[in-house]
Structure formats: structure tokens, C-alpha cells
Scaffold this active site. Structure first.
Site, PDB file in Angstrom:
ATOM      1  N   HIS A 168     115.596 -37.922  37.347  1.00  9.69           N
ATOM      2  CA  HIS A 168     115.769 -37.205  36.078  1.00  9.69           C
ATOM      3  C   HIS A 168     115.969 -35.739  36.413  1.00  9.69           C
ATOM      4  O   HIS A 168     115.102 -35.101  36.998  1.00  9.69           O
ATOM      5  CB  HIS A 168     114.557 -37.384  35.169  1.00  9.69           C
ATOM      6  CG  HIS A 168     114.765 -36.786  33.807  1.00  9.69           C
ATOM      7  ND1 HIS A 168     115.234 -37.508  32.738  1.00  9.69           N
ATOM      8  CD2 HIS A 168     114.590 -35.514  33.347  1.00  9.69           C
ATOM      9  CE1 HIS A 168     115.330 -36.734  31.680  1.00  9.69           C
ATOM     10  NE2 HIS A 168     114.953 -35.503  32.035  1.00  9.69           N
ATOM     11  N   CYS A 169     117.121 -35.189  36.047  1.00  9.40           N
ATOM     12  CA  CYS A 169     117.481 -33.819  36.432  1.00  9.40           C
ATOM     13  C   CYS A 169     117.245 -32.869  35.267  1.00  9.40           C
ATOM     14  O   CYS A 169     117.892 -32.996  34.217  1.00  9.40           O
ATOM     15  CB  CYS A 169     118.940 -33.763  36.867  1.00  9.40           C
ATOM     16  SG  CYS A 169     119.468 -32.117  37.379  1.00  9.40           S
TER      17      CYS A 169
END
Length: 378
Positions: A168-169
Site C-alpha cells: 500500500h503506497c
């Protein structure tokens, strides 16, 4: 007058539910702060490069035209790939992997033990899954109520299972997975080229301002700070881009580097690697004309993947990524769009995924199923 259940009244202003909703909305707004930061830096860099450097500082017309044309090409590709990475929704497991209503009721009704294991065993018997948990159990998500496909993980931020989840960026406020991994990789590549181009073309003017070779103007601050920002981002982006290029060459995700995929009888960190050329096509596709464009061209459906393991599971035939073109059960064909020949070198002379084969192998000594238990993964 109709008879029925009365709708529950909305929570009062001071109720815990109301405060919880406000908190979640505030969190969702905070998640956009890194994206707004990158967007503001990008807008300022456009003004600093186009207006202050090219239009007001450069005196050579030829240099000015070449820099402006090349800059806008890099800028367009950068913004396009960044936009696609942010707003491409992560893909979730298809309905075949979700437990039926009766299976969910059975799972909730039965105590933890062999009864629940039997429910999961029955739900997963026709699914093309090869990976297991550390204890040898079927990978099951008790929040989404589904059997996890290979390489699928539950994201605690998105609160849902993501196909081929990489990470998850926060910089894109999105999960990077099967649906947008190519876009993320192109975003890193074009942002790196964007920064390197700015640093290379701004260097001579940075030196002139630094050595007082040019008069002090409003452009001095923008040009000098532009070079520092471009050089700094180039260093960080080059390491991140190089790391993900290595991941693509090995057909791994970031999560699989930290926790190698576990197959039925052993852990294999290179279980999904098909060789450099095929690994590259898994992400970018067969059509080379689309490789450098932020358009989706990855192979497969995200629910099943070819592996380099032959006969990895004695109870399940070793079809590549669950491909069963001759399966007797027509309701469970994976993937929905057939895999192309370039996806795996195992497409020839492979047995089909069938319940008959599973039952025949189950009778062999030492080949029985390990205990199937529910195990949460995030």
C-alpha cells in the site's frame, strides 16, 4: 399500512458511531496529503522550469524549443502514469472465491476444529490455489469471507483483499497490485527521467547563478532550488525503481520478498518465476507497443498464476495457474480469459484439475491433506 421492521434511528451527534464516522472521514482526507504534496511540487516545478528557466533565462532559441518539447513529453508521461496509479481501483477476488451463504453459516455455527476445516476444504476443492499458510492451511480471510487466491493479501488500510498485492503506497493513496502495478512501475520510471532531465538541463544555469555569472533575479531562487529538488528525488527514485525492476525480473512482489510463498509441501521463493522474458511479459504483456504507455496490458486475470513447479501438489493436478480447458466442472474455469502460451512453459501435456484426480490421490499413503485451519494474514 405495511408491516415490517422499523429502520434503526441514525446515531445521535454525540454517539460513538457518529464520532467513528467523523474519524474515518478525517483519516481518508489525511491519506490524500502525500498526493497533494507531490502534486504541488509538480505544479511548482512546471512553473519554475517552463517560465523561469526556459522562457526568462534561456537566450538561445534552439535550446529553448528543444527543452520545452522534451520537457512536456516527460511531463505528460509522468502525470499520465501517476494519475493511472492513483485512480485505478485495485482488483478484488472474483465471486468464485467467496464463501456461499450456507458455507458462511456453517463456518459460524461450527466450533473451531475439524468441522470448520471441512467447510474450507469443500469450498476450496475446485479453486486453482497452490499456496498455503505456514501451517499448511488454506489461506482464508475471515474479514472478507473468502478463500484467498494465490498472491492475494488483505490490506489493513483498504480493509479488503487485493489481487497480487505488492504494497500500500501512501504517495499514491492506493494499493499497488495486479491492476495497477505496471502503472506504478511506469510512474517510477517517468518520474526518474523527469527529474534527471531537469537536473541535466538546469545544471549549467545553476552553476552560473552559484558563481554569480548571471545577475540576481527572481529566477535565481527557482532555478537553484529546482536543481536541488531534482537531484534529491533522482537519488531516491533510482534506488526504488531499481528495486522494482529486480522484482519484475524475478516475478516477485514486495510482500513475497519478506515472506516467500508457501506451496503444499515446501517454501519456494522463486515458485512464480518463469524466466526473465516471461516474467517481464507477466507485467507488461505480449504487445510491445503498449509497454511504455500507461495502459493495462498485463497477462492473466490476477486470480491464478503459472508457476515453475511441476507436480507441486499430489492432490491437485499441476495446471499452470489453474488453467483447465478440459475440466469437467464448467462452472470453475480459471482464468476467465485463457492464458496465452507465452505465460508458461507448462502449457503442454499437463493433467487437468479435477475432483476425480484429487480423490484418487487422496487414497495414497502419506498423501493425505494437512489440517486445514483458518489463518489471518494482513
Amino acid at each position: 399500512m405495511r408491516c415490517g421492521k422499523m429502520a434503526a434511528p441514525p446515531p445521535a451527534a454525540g454517539a460513538p458511531g457518529a464520532w467513528g464516522g467523523v474519524r474515518r472521514r478525517c483519516q481518508r482526507l489525511l491519506y490524500w496529503v502525500p498526493v497533494l504534496f507531490i502534486s504541488s511540487i509538480l505544479c511548482w516545478s512546471y512553473y519554475a522550469y517552463v517560465t523561469q528557466l526556459c522562457l526568462l533565462t534561456m537566450t538561445n532559441i534552439g535550446e529553448k524549443v528543444v527543452c520545452l518539447v522534451a520537457y512536456h513529453i516527460f511531463f505528460m508521461l509522468f502525470v499520465w502514469s501517476y494519475w493511472k496509479t492513483i485512480f485505478t481501483l485495485p482488483m478484488n477476488p472474483s465471486k468464485e472465491f467467496h464463501l456461499s451463504y450456507s458455507d458462511k453459516e456453517s463456518l459460524e455455527r461450527e466450533p473451531r476444529g475439524e468441522s470448520q476445516q471441512e467447510v474450507l476444504r469443500r469450498a476450496a476443492k475446485d479453486l486453482p490455489i497452490y499456496t498455503r499458510t505456514m501451517s499448511g492451511a488454506i489461506r482464508y480471510c475471515d474479514r472478507c469471507h473468502l478463500v484467498k487466491p494465490d498472491r492475494c493479501h488483505h490490506c489493513s488500510v483498504c480493509d479488503k483483499c487485493i489481487l497480487k498485492m505488492d504494497h500500500h503506497c501512501p504517495w499514491v493513496n492506493n494499493c499497488v497490485g495486479f491492476s495497477n502495478y505496471k502503472f506504478f512501475l511506469l510512474f517510477l520510471a517517468y518520474s526518474l527521467l523527469y527529474c534527471l532531465f531537469i537536473a541535466a538541463t538546469d545544471l549549467q544555469y545553476f552553476i552560473k547563478f552559484w558563481t554569480n555569472g548571471l545577475p540576481d533575479t527572481q529566477a535565481k531562487f527557482h532555478i537553484m532550488f529546482l536543481f536541488f529538488a531534482a537531484a534529491m528525488f533522482s537519488v531516491s527514485l533510482s534506488s526504488l525503481f531499481g528495486y522494482h525492476c529486480w522484482l519484475v525480473s524475478k516475478n516477485k512482489s514486495t510482500l513475497e520478498v519478506f515472506r516467500a510463498p508457501i506451496f503444499r509441501h515446501r517454501t519456494d521463493k522463486n515458485g512464480f518465476s518463469l524466466g526473465f522474458s516471461k516474467n517481464l511479459r507477466q507485467v507488461f504483456g505480449d504487445e510491445k507497443k503498449y509497454w511504455l504507455l500507461p495502459v493495462f496490458s498485463s497477462l492473466g486475470d490476477g486470480c491464478s498464476f503459472p508457476t515453475c513447479l511441476v507436480n507441486q501438489d499430489p492432490e491437485q493436478a499441476s495446471t499452470p495457474g489453474g488453467l483447465n480447458s478440459t475440466s469437467k466442472n464448467e462452472n470453475h474455469l480459471f482464468p476467465a480469459k485463457p492464458l496465452r502460451d507465452s505465460q508458461s512453459h507448462l502449457l503442454t501435456d499437463t493433467p487437468t484439475w479435477s475432483e476425480t484426480t484429487a480423490k484418487a490421490e487422496k487414497g495414497k499413503v502419506g498423501m493425505s491433506n494437512p489440517a486445514l485451519t483458518m489463518e489471518n494474514e494482513t
